[in-house]
Design an enzyme around this catalytic site. Sequence first.
Site, mmCIF file in Angstrom:
data_model
loop_
_atom_site.group_PDB
_atom_site.id
_atom_site.type_symbol
_atom_site.label_atom_id
_atom_site.label_comp_id
_atom_site.label_asym_id
_atom_site.label_seq_id
_atom_site.Cartn_x
_atom_site.Cartn_y
_atom_site.Cartn_z
ATOM 1 N N SER A 1 -5.837 17.463 26.035
ATOM 2 C CA SER A 1 -4.438 17.853 26.155
ATOM 3 C C SER A 1 -4.237 19.330 25.833
ATOM 4 O O SER A 1 -4.909 19.885 24.957
ATOM 5 C CB SER A 1 -3.591 17.003 25.205
ATOM 6 O OG SER A 1 -2.259 17.481 25.142
ATOM 7 N N TYR B 1 0.044 22.003 31.026
ATOM 8 C CA TYR B 1 1.475 22.177 31.222
ATOM 9 C C TYR B 1 1.691 23.618 31.672
ATOM 10 O O TYR B 1 0.936 24.524 31.296
ATOM 11 C CB TYR B 1 2.253 21.949 29.925
ATOM 12 C CG TYR B 1 2.319 20.512 29.470
ATOM 13 C CD1 TYR B 1 3.059 19.561 30.176
ATOM 14 C CD2 TYR B 1 1.649 20.104 28.313
ATOM 15 C CE1 TYR B 1 3.128 18.247 29.752
ATOM 16 C CE2 TYR B 1 1.716 18.785 27.881
ATOM 17 C CZ TYR B 1 2.454 17.864 28.600
ATOM 18 O OH TYR B 1 2.517 16.557 28.185
#
Length: 367
Positions: A107, A131
């Site tokens: 992540s 992201y």
Amino acid sequence: MEKYISIKDLEDAALQTLPRAVRDYYKSGATEEYTLAENRRAFQRLRIRPKCLVGVTDCDISTTVFGEKVSMPVGISPTAMQRMAHPDGETANVKAAEAEGVIYILSTIATSSIEEVAEAAPKAMKWFQLYIYNDREVTRKLVLRAEQAGYKALVLTVDTPMIGIRRADVRNKFTLPAHLKLANFDGFLSTKIHNTGEGSGLNNYVESLFDKSLTWDEIKWLKSITKLPIVAKGVLRGDDAVKAVKAGCGGILVSNHGARQLDGVPSTIEALPEIVEAVKHYNVELFMDGGVTTGTDVYKALALGAKMVFVGRPALWGLTVGGQEGVQRMLSLFRNELEYTFQIAGTPTVADITKDMVRHESAYSRL
């Protein structure tokens, strides 16, 4: 670890161990948690149709993803802030993946850095979940670091213009424990999540830093700065899957973010067939996560067209209970159950698992 004979055993033990705020963060879904329950229930509505007297004396559950062989069609999904579960966090998780020959996805919002994870398991097949920040330079540097550290793919989360309403996190005013930081960043970006104000610290972090204006054109920008294959994570519609492929994605991860974004969306196993049909004429690899807790779940996803599945929470439960050893136990449980399913269902290899191996329960409702 032998006393844990199912993923449910690991989950129960982990939930008894974790501090309340961390436990609630890991296990909760959006608002009423209807989709959270459906992610599991939908698998129960599918029936496996085994073939008899096939003469299966052995089975091979390995598969190939982006041209590289993995030991089984089960990988580890990206989950944030894993050092809340165990002091070794992401480094223990990736070591388990390396030992078991499966893919590990790190992540962006990790408590171990891109480089720490790469050094911990240099031979593991590692992907990096991404992201896109308002400051594109932040994103560009993350991509460059992942490339330099040997990660094999980028997994772009496309379902998070903002963080969903997770009531437990609001009640708990969830934030990262003070002794930890977001390890992929320096300075303010690594500790901003501690500045909670009202409600969830993670919500406030995302609200202020993630770019809500993203379109599929962002895939083209990513492709201009990297040669890594891009996987779009969070797709639930066939038309979005086609847009992802046309924009340049080499893979699609059918996901509802662990039912943590918007309640009332379909379970991922329900959404999978539509997406398989939509992209059947395109050169793209399809993956799925959400609600997978048994080897038979994995098998059903493969039958409906997934190349492989990823698991997030099960890895967290194993990590909590026993660090690297706990995650390896989790993976070995999936491996054992999947091998049994292959053998008893009469399908010796992944290629033998065809759509006719499963039926929805409604096919039997007339009986």
